[in-house]
Write a protein that holds these residues in place. Sequence first.
Motif, PDB file in Angstrom:
ATOM      1  N   ALA A 220       0.831  -1.208   0.000  1.00  0.00           N
ATOM      2  CA  ALA A 220       0.000   0.000   0.000  1.00  0.00           C
ATOM      3  C   ALA A 220       0.866   1.259   0.000  1.00  0.00           C
ATOM      4  O   ALA A 220       0.580   2.226  -0.718  1.00  0.00           O
ATOM      5  N   GLU A 221       1.926   1.238   0.798  1.00  0.00           N
ATOM      6  CA  GLU A 221       2.827   2.394   0.825  1.00  0.00           C
ATOM      7  C   GLU A 221       3.515   2.589  -0.517  1.00  0.00           C
ATOM      8  O   GLU A 221       3.702   3.724  -0.981  1.00  0.00           O
ATOM      9  N   ALA A 222       3.875   1.473  -1.153  1.00  0.00           N
ATOM     10  CA  ALA A 222       4.510   1.574  -2.472  1.00  0.00           C
ATOM     11  C   ALA A 222       3.539   2.164  -3.497  1.00  0.00           C
ATOM     12  O   ALA A 222       3.911   3.027  -4.297  1.00  0.00           O
ATOM     13  N   ARG A 223       2.268   1.668  -3.453  1.00  0.00           N
ATOM     14  CA  ARG A 223       1.280   2.229  -4.384  1.00  0.00           C
ATOM     15  C   ARG A 223       1.044   3.702  -4.108  1.00  0.00           C
ATOM     16  O   ARG A 223       0.950   4.526  -5.030  1.00  0.00           O
ATOM     17  N   GLY A 224       0.905   4.057  -2.815  1.00  0.00           N
ATOM     18  CA  GLY A 224       0.711   5.461  -2.463  1.00  0.00           C
ATOM     19  C   GLY A 224       1.903   6.316  -2.859  1.00  0.00           C
ATOM     20  O   GLY A 224       1.750   7.426  -3.358  1.00  0.00           O
ATOM     21  N   GLY A 225       3.097   5.775  -2.667  1.00  0.00           N
ATOM     22  CA  GLY A 225       4.295   6.518  -3.063  1.00  0.00           C
ATOM     23  C   GLY A 225       4.361   6.711  -4.562  1.00  0.00           C
ATOM     24  O   GLY A 225       4.737   7.782  -5.047  1.00  0.00           O
ATOM     25  N   ALA A 226       3.952   5.682  -5.334  1.00  0.00           N
ATOM     26  CA  ALA A 226       3.954   5.818  -6.789  1.00  0.00           C
ATOM     27  C   ALA A 226       2.950   6.868  -7.236  1.00  0.00           C
ATOM     28  O   ALA A 226       3.224   7.688  -8.118  1.00  0.00           O
ATOM     29  N   GLY A 227       1.741   6.865  -6.610  1.00  0.00           N
ATOM     30  CA  GLY A 227       0.747   7.883  -6.947  1.00  0.00           C
ATOM     31  C   GLY A 227       1.223   9.279  -6.599  1.00  0.00           C
ATOM     32  O   GLY A 227       1.031  10.232  -7.371  1.00  0.00           O
ATOM     33  N   GLU A 228       1.869   9.419  -5.450  1.00  0.00           N
ATOM     34  CA  GLU A 228       2.393  10.721  -5.061  1.00  0.00           C
ATOM     35  C   GLU A 228       3.496  11.181  -6.012  1.00  0.00           C
ATOM     36  O   GLU A 228       3.575  12.363  -6.358  1.00  0.00           O
ATOM     37  N   ASP A 229       4.321  10.245  -6.445  1.00  0.00           N
ATOM     38  CA  ASP A 229       5.381  10.605  -7.388  1.00  0.00           C
ATOM     39  C   ASP A 229       4.786  11.094  -8.709  1.00  0.00           C
ATOM     40  O   ASP A 229       5.256  12.093  -9.282  1.00  0.00           O
ATOM     41  N   LYS A 230       3.757  10.400  -9.194  1.00  0.00           N
ATOM     42  CA  LYS A 230       3.120  10.836 -10.437  1.00  0.00           C
ATOM     43  C   LYS A 230       2.504  12.218 -10.283  1.00  0.00           C
ATOM     44  O   LYS A 230       2.631  13.091 -11.158  1.00  0.00           O
TER      45      LYS A 230
END
Length: 281
Positions: free
Chosen positions: A162-172
């Motif tokens: 979940a943190e990885a997905r959230g981090g990817a969304g934040e990066d985008k």
Amino acid sequence: MPKAEFGSAKYVANKMKSKGLQRLRWYCQACNKQCRDANGFKCHAQSESHVRQMQLVGEDPRKYIEDFSREFKSAFITQLRISHGEKFVGANRYYNEYIRDKEHMHMNATKWASLTEFCKYLGREGICFVKEDEKDGLMIAWRDVSPEAVRRREEIREIERAEARGGAGEDKMMKRMVARARAEAEAKAKVEEERKAGEKSDATPPAEEKAEGKKEGEEKGEGEEEEKPVAPAPPVKLSFGLKPKTIPANKAGLGKMKSQSVFKRMRTENGEDKAAKKLKV
């Protein structure tokens, strides 16, 4: 020769002599007997008790080897779990810690010929984590396979995903914001440059217009005569003298104006005849 009685001087002397680890090749796993030298091991091998025990082992050697291997693996893993937990430790270093106990199960009685082979077996079976390190060599770590530990690992894995997905969304999102800000800055800089260019063109006419204006001035100068310079006006002189001013004849003086009334003065100025004086009878 009978054994020394418990608590006797001979018993204490034997215990003091056998203190610490002895040679592994002089240890009998079938009889759990540690000998101090080659002569002692030879005497033990010729004893009646050892011969009788070896006859029992010879009837079904696989059974005894499997039992010894099971005991060795259980003791090895139990001490690894208690002493180091899930932390990695060098295999040789940990084995030296394990064999400090004199009564431990020896590896030469098991089905594994070396410690490296035993560690590989633990890694294949999923009992321990095994990895190769350049400095410490082969390293092992206990793996908790209990249901609670498995559930805890799954929860941690889900949280990390979940943190990885959230981090990817934040990066985008951050990339989009940076791109938008860069585009706005470029547009603003372009508008500013256009505005400055317009102001510069208004303030300074182009060279062609200057040249045309110069030519027109030269043509006008050729057709018209040159204007003569105008002489400056003479300066005005101010006099501060005390000479009395002369009163013109056609104007009445200050005293005459006082003697006449306003109406009479108006009639005389308009050219009318003066009224005749009435005589008293």
